[in-house]
Design a protein around this motif. Structure first.
Motif, PDB file in Angstrom:
ATOM      1  N   UNK A  45       0.814  -1.213   0.000  1.00  0.00           N
ATOM      2  CA  UNK A  45       0.000   0.000   0.000  1.00  0.00           C
ATOM      3  C   UNK A  45       0.845   1.259   0.000  1.00  0.00           C
ATOM      4  N   UNK A  46       1.872   1.300   0.866  1.00  0.00           N
ATOM      5  CA  UNK A  46       2.742   2.473   0.944  1.00  0.00           C
ATOM      6  C   UNK A  46       3.486   2.684  -0.366  1.00  0.00           C
ATOM      7  N   UNK A  47       3.992   1.593  -0.955  1.00  0.00           N
ATOM      8  CA  UNK A  47       4.768   1.699  -2.198  1.00  0.00           C
ATOM      9  C   UNK A  47       3.922   2.218  -3.353  1.00  0.00           C
ATOM     10  N   UNK A  48       2.629   1.918  -3.338  1.00  0.00           N
ATOM     11  CA  UNK A  48       1.759   2.348  -4.429  1.00  0.00           C
ATOM     12  C   UNK A  48       1.136   3.714  -4.195  1.00  0.00           C
ATOM     13  N   UNK A 300       5.511   7.629   7.973  1.00  0.00           N
ATOM     14  CA  UNK A 300       5.268   8.811   8.814  1.00  0.00           C
ATOM     15  C   UNK A 300       4.320   9.785   8.120  1.00  0.00           C
ATOM     16  N   UNK A 301       4.531   9.996   6.824  1.00  0.00           N
ATOM     17  CA  UNK A 301       3.639  10.890   6.066  1.00  0.00           C
ATOM     18  C   UNK A 301       2.219  10.345   6.028  1.00  0.00           C
ATOM     19  N   UNK A 302       2.095   9.026   5.845  1.00  0.00           N
ATOM     20  CA  UNK A 302       0.761   8.417   5.808  1.00  0.00           C
ATOM     21  C   UNK A 302       0.078   8.548   7.166  1.00  0.00           C
ATOM     22  N   UNK A 303       0.842   8.340   8.247  1.00  0.00           N
ATOM     23  CA  UNK A 303       0.269   8.479   9.597  1.00  0.00           C
ATOM     24  C   UNK A 303      -0.168   9.909   9.868  1.00  0.00           C
ATOM     25  N   UNK A 304       0.631  10.866   9.409  1.00  0.00           N
ATOM     26  CA  UNK A 304       0.269  12.272   9.599  1.00  0.00           C
ATOM     27  C   UNK A 304      -1.009  12.616   8.835  1.00  0.00           C
ATOM     28  N   UNK A 305      -1.123  12.088   7.600  1.00  0.00           N
ATOM     29  CA  UNK A 305      -2.343  12.341   6.818  1.00  0.00           C
ATOM     30  C   UNK A 305      -3.567  11.774   7.517  1.00  0.00           C
ATOM     31  N   UNK A 309      -6.661  13.965   9.050  1.00  0.00           N
ATOM     32  CA  UNK A 309      -8.039  13.695   8.652  1.00  0.00           C
ATOM     33  C   UNK A 309      -8.919  13.433   9.867  1.00  0.00           C
ATOM     34  N   UNK A 310      -8.376  12.700  10.843  1.00  0.00           N
ATOM     35  CA  UNK A 310      -9.142  12.417  12.063  1.00  0.00           C
ATOM     36  C   UNK A 310      -9.423  13.696  12.842  1.00  0.00           C
TER      37      UNK A 310
END
Length: 329
Positions: A45-48, A300-305, A309-310
């Motif tokens: 998921x992260x790679x895509x 880290x970027x995905x967690x921040x996003x 959003x939350x």
């Protein structure tokens, strides 16, 4: 070809000496399976999703993670089912099918590891030509070639084993249908089947190992010519994770399939099989996330996003609630 066996099913003995710890083993293997499955799914998921990871290295890593998910799914669900139900029976053709797919995914893993080593060789030794040599079409052909080669390789060994006669014991001293324990049960002449399994395994392992070692030999030679220590470390770090996986996987499989085996080594065989069939796929997400700065940054970027959003959703919900209260008042 028709098989003349009179054994309709086999009994996978698994770990008979640990039957009193069946529930504990179920929890351990289930945890390992879920971690492996979702850990590798996270890497895919992260790679895509992250644009910065749309490179050949992470394209091959996504293929490798998908392969690991398939690899553990061949053996672990059936093992977990035996812990829950207490039934260790498996039909003849289900056993043959399991053996084929285990061989298929294992062979594909060797080819993918060699392909990933070749990718690192081009990136480090030919950086200027790398974008041209490893474009999207080349990546797709190399990945497809690994999967197709892995799919075709087990046909002959599986065909020969499926024609053996099994009309005495049907107890397989293993936790899945592997080639060695299955051949040991045969009552007909097993010479051709044993030679076929050994030759195919040796060719796949040694050829892919040679390509991998040759690639890393050229990589090390190039790295040694870099003048600064920081430059050498930075260059080597791009292939360190892959090298760790190569050492672990090749070491256990060579010990299992290439080195001479004794008749009294079934217990050790099962331990080694657990390591390369279950533990190694579970370690891959850890190795590629803890040792890879790009993947860590993307996580880290995905967690921040997700966090933003939350928080945004909470803010909207709070405003809606306060608006409703004020209107009611």
């Amino acid at each position: 070809m028709l098989n003349d066996t009179s054994v309709p099913e086999f009994i996978l003995l698994g770990f008979p000496e640990l039957q009193e710890f069946r529930f504990l083993l179920f929890v351990i293997f289930l945890t390992a399976y879920l971690f492996t499955f979702f850990g590798n799914a996270l890497i895919i998921g992260i790679s895509n999703l992250d644009v910065s990871l749309h490179t050949p290295m992470y394209f091959f890593l996504s293929n490798f993670s998908l392969l690991e998910m398939c690899y553990v799914s061949v053996t672990v669900p059936q093992l977990l089912g035996s812990f829950v139900t207490g039934s260790h029976a498996i039909s003849f053709w289900t056993c043959i099918t399991q053996m084929y797919f285990f061989f298929f995914f294992g062979t594909t893993e060797f080819f993918l590891l060699a392909t990933m080593a070749y990718d690192r060789y081009l990136a480090i030794c030919h950086p200027l030509q790398y974008p041209v040599l490893m474009d999207s079409c080349s990546c797709a052909y190399l990945a497809l070639g690994s999967w197709v080669s892995g799919f075709l390789t087990p046909f002959l060994p599986t065909a020969f084993i499926s024609q053996l006669s099994f009309n005495s014991s049907n107890h397989i001293n293993h936790f899945f249908c592997d080639t060695g324990p299955l051949i040991k049960l045969a009552t007909s002449n097993t010479f051709i089947a044993e030679v076929m399994v050994f030759l195919v395994s040796a060719v796949v392992v040694l050829v892919s190992l040679f390509l991998t070692v040759a690639s890393y030999g050229l990589i090390v030679s190039t790295i040694c010519r870099i003048p600064s220590a920081s430059g050498r470390y930075k260059t080597f770090s791009t292939c360190a994770s892959h090298l760790v996986v190569v050492i672990i996987f090749y070491g256990t499989v060579i010990f299992m399939y290439i080195c001479p085996r004794s008749d009294q080594s079934s217990g050790m065989d099962k331990v080694v099989s657990v390591f390369y069939a279950i533990i190694t796929p579970m370690l891959n997400p850890i190795i590629y996330t803890l040792r890879n700065k790009d993947v860590r940054k993307a996580l880290e970027k995905a967690c921040k996003r997700v966090k933003n959003k939350c928080l945004k959703h909470r803010g909207k919900t709070l405003v809606t609630v306060l608006t409703g209260i004020s209107t009611h008042t």
